[in-house]
Design a protein around this motif. Structure first.
Motif, short mmCIF file in Angstrom:
data_model
loop_
_atom_site.label_atom_id
_atom_site.label_comp_id
_atom_site.label_asym_id
_atom_site.label_seq_id
_atom_site.Cartn_x
_atom_site.Cartn_y
_atom_site.Cartn_z
N GLU A 102 5.43 0.62 3.04
CA GLU A 102 4.29 -0.22 2.62
C GLU A 102 3.03 0.09 3.41
O GLU A 102 1.94 0.25 2.84
CB GLU A 102 4.65 -1.70 2.74
N GLY A 103 3.13 0.16 4.72
CA GLY A 103 1.96 0.44 5.54
C GLY A 103 1.39 1.81 5.25
O GLY A 103 0.16 2.00 5.21
N LEU A 104 2.27 2.80 5.05
CA LEU A 104 1.82 4.15 4.72
C LEU A 104 1.06 4.16 3.40
O LEU A 104 0.01 4.80 3.29
CB LEU A 104 3.03 5.09 4.64
N GLN A 105 1.56 3.46 2.41
CA GLN A 105 0.88 3.42 1.11
C GLN A 105 -0.52 2.84 1.24
O GLN A 105 -1.47 3.32 0.62
CB GLN A 105 1.72 2.58 0.13
N GLN A 106 -0.67 1.83 2.08
CA GLN A 106 -1.99 1.23 2.30
C GLN A 106 -2.93 2.21 2.99
O GLN A 106 -4.10 2.34 2.62
CB GLN A 106 -1.84 -0.05 3.13
#
Length: 282
Positions: free
Chosen positions: A35-39
């Motif tokens: 999730e953090g990577l996608q953001q």
């Protein structure tokens, strides 16, 4: 000049130069969650060429495949759930955490450190690095690593006329699974080619003691592959120098039966007594 960028217990050595280095293969990265990577990919779109979400064939495990502006490929996956990974061995990724850039280097790197630096990186480490290798060499490469580094290896038939050598370089559990690996995937047809070697390298900590490290150096000497990189001050060509520097290098992966060169890949082999070993206690 080199930037050492940490991700969990692993580290990227990023040299400055006129020509970028490119890994002929891919790098697998492990995250707690994607999730953090996608953001971040939405925020920093100018820093990469492409990013594609997908699922691994067979397992259905989700991944994000990122290609940088130089052609390096990173395949990012969330860690496996507890019911799909062994608990008999604690993963190195979870034991050793580091900031993106060490506190004593933040002044040197300025904006890079303040923009990307964190108390702990979101990426937990490098799961694997995969290199393409010539057809028919996977078994020879596996034997090389068994002979020189006493590594646990497996050769897998892909079913498409080629094989993959899997070299364990992390903890190995009771089922024979490693938490980190180097993969050598044979090219599948004559039309494929492997780019000329451009100097990229891997850095590994050897064994569990100074004695393990010294034995690896002796094995490399017997194989006649000890090598000094002229870029660096450490010119290690003897056991005495290896003990002093707590590291040595080799570049040639050779056929252990004939001595013939299979492929080039610089290895920086370090003792766990090396001052940069992330597992040391203060």
């Amino acid at each position: 000049r080199t930037l050492w960028a940490n991700c969990g217990a692993s580290q990227f050595h990023l040299p400055f130069g006129d020509t970028a280095q490119r890994i002929p293969g891919q790098i697998g990265l492990r995250f707690e969650s994607l999730e953090g990577l996608q953001q971040r990919l939405q925020t920093w779109k100018e820093h990469y060429a492409t990013a594609e979400s997908g699922k691994d064939p067979g397992s259905g495990r989700e991944h994000i495949r990122i290609t940088d502006h130089y052609g390096n490929v990173f395949v990012c996956r969330a860690k496996m759930s507890p019911d799909t990974t062994s608990t008999s061995t604690t993963s190195t990724h979870h034991l050793l955490r580091q900031p993106f850039i060490r506190p004593d280097e933040t002044e040197e790197w300025g904006e890079v450190a303040t923009k990307y630096g964190r108390v702990e990186t979101d990426c937990q480490g490098i799961d694997y690095v995969e290199f393409y290798c010539p057809k028919g060499t996977a078994s020879k490469i596996a034997l090389f690593y068994e002979s020189v580094l006493d590594a646990t290896t497996t050769v897998v038939d892909t079913g498409s006329g080629s094989s993959i050598a899997i070299v364990a370089v992390g903890n190995v559990d009771q089922q024979g699974r490693a938490d980190q690996s180097i993969l050598f995937r044979e090219i599948t047809n004559e039309e494929e080619s492997i780019p000329e070697y451009d100097g990229h390298h891997v850095a590994l900590y050897v064994g569990e003691s100074a004695a393990d490290f010294e034995q690896a150096f002796k094995n490399a000497q017997v194989a006649n592959i000890v090598w000094c990189n002229p870029r660096f001050q450490d010119q290690v060509d003897s056991l005495e120098e290896a003990r002093k520097e707590k590291q040595f290098r080799f570049k040639d992966i050779v056929d252990m039966e004939t001595g013939e060169l299979i492929m080039e890949l610089e290895h920086e082999l370090r003792s766990i007594q090396h001052p940069a070993w992330p597992g040391k206690t203060e």
